[in-house]
Design an enzyme around this catalytic site. Structure first.
Site, PDB file in Angstrom:
ATOM      1  N   GLY A   7       1.258  -0.755   0.382  1.00  0.00           N
ATOM      2  CA  GLY A   7      -0.103   0.203   0.000  1.00  0.00           C
ATOM      3  C   GLY A   7       0.475   1.290   0.049  1.00  0.00           C
ATOM      4  CB  ALA A   8       2.177   3.432  -2.720  1.00  0.00           C
ATOM      5  N   GLY A   9      -0.141   4.811  -0.226  1.00  0.00           N
ATOM      6  CA  GLY A   9      -1.018   6.134  -0.183  1.00  0.00           C
ATOM      7  C   GLY A   9      -0.232   6.801   1.498  1.00  0.00           C
ATOM      8  CG  ASN A  10      -1.586  10.042   2.545  1.00  0.00           C
ATOM      9  OD1 ASN A  10      -1.152  10.416   1.474  1.00  0.00           O
ATOM     10  ND2 ASN A  10      -3.247  10.929   3.524  1.00  0.00           N
ATOM     11  CB  VAL A  11      -1.133   4.713   6.174  1.00  0.00           C
ATOM     12  CG1 VAL A  11      -0.435   4.269   7.251  1.00  0.00           C
ATOM     13  CG2 VAL A  11      -2.232   5.353   7.073  1.00  0.00           C
ATOM     14  CG  ASP A  32      -0.999   1.531  -4.357  1.00  0.00           C
ATOM     15  OD1 ASP A  32      -0.742   1.514  -3.570  1.00  0.00           O
ATOM     16  OD2 ASP A  32      -1.878   1.399  -5.152  1.00  0.00           O
ATOM     17  NE  ARG A  87     -18.889  -2.741  13.036  1.00  0.00           N
ATOM     18  CZ  ARG A  87     -18.581  -4.590  13.076  1.00  0.00           C
ATOM     19  NH1 ARG A  87     -19.359  -4.705  12.573  1.00  0.00           N
ATOM     20  NH2 ARG A  87     -17.575  -4.722  13.570  1.00  0.00           N
ATOM     21  CG  HIS A 174      -6.984   0.919  16.323  1.00  0.00           C
ATOM     22  ND1 HIS A 174      -6.288   2.444  17.336  1.00  0.00           N
ATOM     23  CD2 HIS A 174      -6.446   1.299  15.586  1.00  0.00           C
ATOM     24  CE1 HIS A 174      -5.788   2.465  16.374  1.00  0.00           C
ATOM     25  NE2 HIS A 174      -6.795   2.134  15.406  1.00  0.00           N
TER      26      HIS A 174
END
Length: 314
Positions: A7-11, A32, A87, A174
């Site tokens: 995953g190369a998003g913000n996080v 990604d 959900r 969490h």
């Protein structure tokens, strides 16, 4: 040593940069599905390396070949809940994503350690555990380091002291049912209840529980700097075999009276992954809060099984 970030998003990009700047790994690989995204961000990071002074090589890819023989994998892939999405829909979709990327990754890195960042965190960690076939010590979730970091930050702000002098412990799932433990929280070795009155501590605890939502309300999207830094801290502890005592979503098999779930507990983190779940004494109220939090995690796992039984998850 090699670290893969899925995953190369913000996080994901923040994790990759933080790990690269630690200069512990020889290579960081970002994966990604979006063509050009991981390659471009990796190139940008490499061009920053002379300025920051790190030699870790950061690369980007759309397939899993370059991730082979990784030592650590951080899974940040997953969808946020969008307007109109139930959900159940979110749980089903992210289960497919996390399970799928885990299966692809472990083919080439069967001896690695996996850190899950995708939400719902405690359930997605279980999904990665099942999909990987790894022993429980080599799969964990990043939550406690982030939530504890937020708790420490708020305490430091309240007392106008350095964050370096604040140590804290937080347990549980969490989310809203997390269990901050003020009596195990110190500032320069001084128990925080001696420095802040009970009413104000409770306000800080409640802010900590809602800290992620506070950022979403301000920006319209979830946080990435603190989650990225938290995952990188865990990665460093594993790669350096530091034996750090950190709160992580770890598998419990009788510890704290909990069974067959991943939930936030203090652990010893080193080259063997979760090398020990550390059991601390809890008072009656803390035990009750942890039991409630565990019940919430089990409820989410029950929902996961229901969706599988209904054929909504492959």
């Amino acid at each position: 040593m090699k670290v893969t970030v899925i995953g190369a998003g913000n996080v994901g990009a923040t994790v990759a940069e933080c790990v690269a700047r630690q200069d512990v790994a020889k290579e960081v690989v970002m994966v990604d599905i979006k063509d050009g995204m991981p390659q471009g961000k990796a190139l940008d990071m490499r061009e920053s390396s002379p300025i920051h002074g790190f030699d870790t090589r950061v690369t980007g890819t759309n397939d899993y070949g370059p991730t082979e023989d990784s030592d650590v994998c951080i899974i940040t892939a997953g969808l946020p809940r969008s307007p109109g999405m139930s959900r159940d829909d979110l749980l089903a979709k992210n289960t497919e994503i996390v399970g799928g990327v885990t299966e692809q990754f472990v083919e080439g890195s069967p001896d690695s350690t996996i850190i899950v960042v995708a939400n719902p965190l405690d359930v997605m960690t279980y999904v990665a555990y099942e999909a990987s076939g790894f022993p429980t010590n080599r799969v964990m979730g990043m939550a406690g380091v982030l939530d504890t970091g937020r708790f420490r930050s708020f305490i430091a702000e309240e007392l106008d002291v350095s964050v370096r002098d604040v140590q804290a412990l937080l347990m549980g799932g969490h989310g809203d049912t997390m269990v901050p433990l003020p009596r195990y929280t110190t500032v320069g070795g001084i128990p925080v209840p001696q420095l802040i009155d009970d009413a104000r501590i409770e306000e800080i605890v409640e802010r900590t529980k809602g800290a992620g939502g506070e950022i979403v309300d301000l920006m319209g999207t979830s946080a990435w700097y603190a989650p990225g830094a938290a995952a990188a801290e865990m990665t460093e502890a594993i790669l350096k075999d530091n034996k750090r005592i950190l709160p992580c979503a770890a598998y419990c098999d009788g510890e704290y009276g909990l069974d067959d779930l991943f939930i936030g507990v203090p652990v010893k983190l080193g080259a063997g992954g979760v090398e020990e779940v550390i059991e601390v004494d809890l008072d009656a109220d803390e035990k009750a809060q942890l039991k409630t939090s565990a019940g919430h995690v089990h409820s989410n796992l029950d929902d996961l099984q229901r969706l599988r039984d209904e054929g909504k998850i492959g």
